[in-house]
Design a protein around this motif. Structure first.
Motif, PDB file in Angstrom:
ATOM      1  N   ALA A 193       0.841  -1.194   0.000  1.00  0.00           N
ATOM      2  CA  ALA A 193       0.000   0.000   0.000  1.00  0.00           C
ATOM      3  C   ALA A 193       0.877   1.245   0.000  1.00  0.00           C
ATOM      4  N   PHE A 194       0.410   2.279  -0.716  1.00  0.00           N
ATOM      5  CA  PHE A 194       1.131   3.543  -0.822  1.00  0.00           C
ATOM      6  C   PHE A 194       0.184   4.678  -0.434  1.00  0.00           C
ATOM      7  N   GLN A 195       0.751   5.725   0.161  1.00  0.00           N
ATOM      8  CA  GLN A 195      -0.045   6.922   0.400  1.00  0.00           C
ATOM      9  C   GLN A 195      -0.074   7.805  -0.832  1.00  0.00           C
ATOM     10  N   THR A 196       0.986   7.783  -1.599  1.00  0.00           N
ATOM     11  CA  THR A 196       1.045   8.541  -2.847  1.00  0.00           C
ATOM     12  C   THR A 196       1.958   7.816  -3.818  1.00  0.00           C
ATOM     13  N   LEU A 197       1.697   8.000  -5.107  1.00  0.00           N
ATOM     14  CA  LEU A 197       2.524   7.395  -6.151  1.00  0.00           C
ATOM     15  C   LEU A 197       3.368   8.433  -6.871  1.00  0.00           C
ATOM     16  N   GLY A 198       3.387   9.649  -6.340  1.00  0.00           N
ATOM     17  CA  GLY A 198       4.154  10.708  -6.985  1.00  0.00           C
ATOM     18  C   GLY A 198       5.649  10.473  -6.905  1.00  0.00           C
ATOM     19  N   LYS A 199       6.361  10.805  -7.960  1.00  0.00           N
ATOM     20  CA  LYS A 199       7.811  10.622  -8.003  1.00  0.00           C
ATOM     21  C   LYS A 199       8.561  11.692  -7.233  1.00  0.00           C
ATOM     22  N   SER A 200       7.853  12.755  -6.822  1.00  0.00           N
ATOM     23  CA  SER A 200       8.519  13.844  -6.107  1.00  0.00           C
ATOM     24  C   SER A 200       8.712  13.541  -4.631  1.00  0.00           C
ATOM     25  N   SER A 203      10.966  10.545   0.569  1.00  0.00           N
ATOM     26  CA  SER A 203      11.068   9.469   1.556  1.00  0.00           C
ATOM     27  C   SER A 203      10.602   8.142   0.960  1.00  0.00           C
ATOM     28  N   PHE A 204      10.655   7.098   1.785  1.00  0.00           N
ATOM     29  CA  PHE A 204      10.248   5.756   1.370  1.00  0.00           C
ATOM     30  C   PHE A 204       8.745   5.731   1.121  1.00  0.00           C
ATOM     31  N   ARG A 205       8.316   5.233  -0.043  1.00  0.00           N
ATOM     32  CA  ARG A 205       6.911   5.373  -0.430  1.00  0.00           C
ATOM     33  C   ARG A 205       6.016   4.230   0.034  1.00  0.00           C
ATOM     34  N   VAL A 206       6.550   3.025   0.232  1.00  0.00           N
ATOM     35  CA  VAL A 206       5.716   1.896   0.640  1.00  0.00           C
ATOM     36  C   VAL A 206       5.251   2.135   2.076  1.00  0.00           C
ATOM     37  N   ALA A 207       3.944   2.352   2.235  1.00  0.00           N
ATOM     38  CA  ALA A 207       3.409   2.691   3.550  1.00  0.00           C
ATOM     39  C   ALA A 207       3.106   1.457   4.387  1.00  0.00           C
ATOM     40  N   ALA A 208       2.632   0.380   3.760  1.00  0.00           N
ATOM     41  CA  ALA A 208       2.224  -0.802   4.526  1.00  0.00           C
ATOM     42  C   ALA A 208       2.277  -2.026   3.633  1.00  0.00           C
TER      43      ALA A 208
END
Length: 276
Positions: A193-200, A203-208
């Motif tokens: 799960a991700f909170q956002t998929l933005g490339k900007s 920090s680490f994108r994988v939330a859960a």
């Protein structure tokens, strides 16, 4: 210079021999682990059963033409097929390269429906913030990627009854449960799960991460602790009539049997609504 060349060649030969020894050792371990399959009676029986069924199918449809075989037995493994794809983006055709293979995946009829899904989820240890209840997440499950709003909960046992108690934030270093509305997915399917998929995002994108536990999670109610205020109207030994705690008889009926605890520590239970 010639001596240096000989030394280099000798080192390469030693490296190759060492690599070959390691490969042979790994192969021996693999053979030792999987060569015992023939001794497993269940696997042997299942293999024989499949072989018998295959021979029956071949004998039954031997005289039929290819089209009739395909309609009755389906497409056999290793057969070339023609697939019709609709709603394809123009960029797919524009930048099509036959040297690069494409993977086609399908969904079973059970996976095409939507409903409540229960998952076992844990915040990724590299994600900086804990996840808040009712904050949208982007789930990547199987072939799908979609956005939904999870409702986090923990399983507790109260008076011998198992309940899903709602929590506001995910635990720091342990799993919890969550329910969301989305595509039905087979249990034991993993997800991220991700909170956002933005490339900007720096920090680490994988939330859960987690796994699907069961479908039709709407049957399992998630309870929430409420803080209600009321005025005691009459007080007896073990009974009290509270005024202004609920707004309607329907709301009272909904909370019949619920446990109650006051700030001072008095415990009780909602019995029934009283008119007047």
């Amino acid at each position: 210079d010639e001596d240096d060349d000989v030394d280099v060649d000798g080192n390469e030969a030693d490296l190759q021999s060492e690599l070959m020894k390691k490969k042979l050792e790994k192969r021996k371990k693999f053979d030792a682990e999987y060569d015992g399959i023939e001794d497993n009676e269940e696997l042997v029986a299942e293999r024989e059963k499949k072989q018998q069924q295959k021979e029956l199918n071949v004998a039954e449809f031997e005289l039929d033409d290819e089209d009739e075989k395909r309609s009755l037995m389906g497409v056999q493994p290793g057969t070339y097929v023609r697939v019709k794809i609709t709603k394809v983006a123009c960029e797919f055709v524009r930048y099509f390269d036959p040297r690069r293979p494409h993977i086609l995946g399908g969904l079973t009829p059970q996976e095409e429906g939507f409903g409540f899904v229960q998952i076992r989820v844990k915040k990724h240890r590299w994600h900086k913030r804990v996840l808040k209840n009712n904050d949208p997440l982007v789930f990547s499950v199987g072939w799908r990627r979609f956005q939904s709003i999870p409702l986090y909960s923990l399983k507790t046992v109260v008076a011998g009854e198992e309940r899903n108690r709602m929590i506001k934030y995910t635990p720091e270093h342990m799993h919890c449960f969550a329910q969301f509305w989305g595509p039905l997915t087979a249990p034991n399917t993993g997800f991220v799960a991700f909170q956002t998929l933005g490339k900007s995002v720096a920090s680490f994108r994988v939330a859960a991460t987690g796994v699907v536990t069961q479908l039709d999670a709407g049957r399992h109610k998630v309870v929430k602790k409420l803080k209600l205020t009321g005025t005691p109207k009459k007080i007896f030994k073990n009974t009290a009539f509270i005024n202004g705690m609920f707004t309607s008889p329907l709301e009272v009926a909904k909370f019949e049997g619920a446990s109650v605890r006051t700030v001072s520590g008095i415990r009780g239970q909602v019995k029934k609504g009283v008119k007047g």
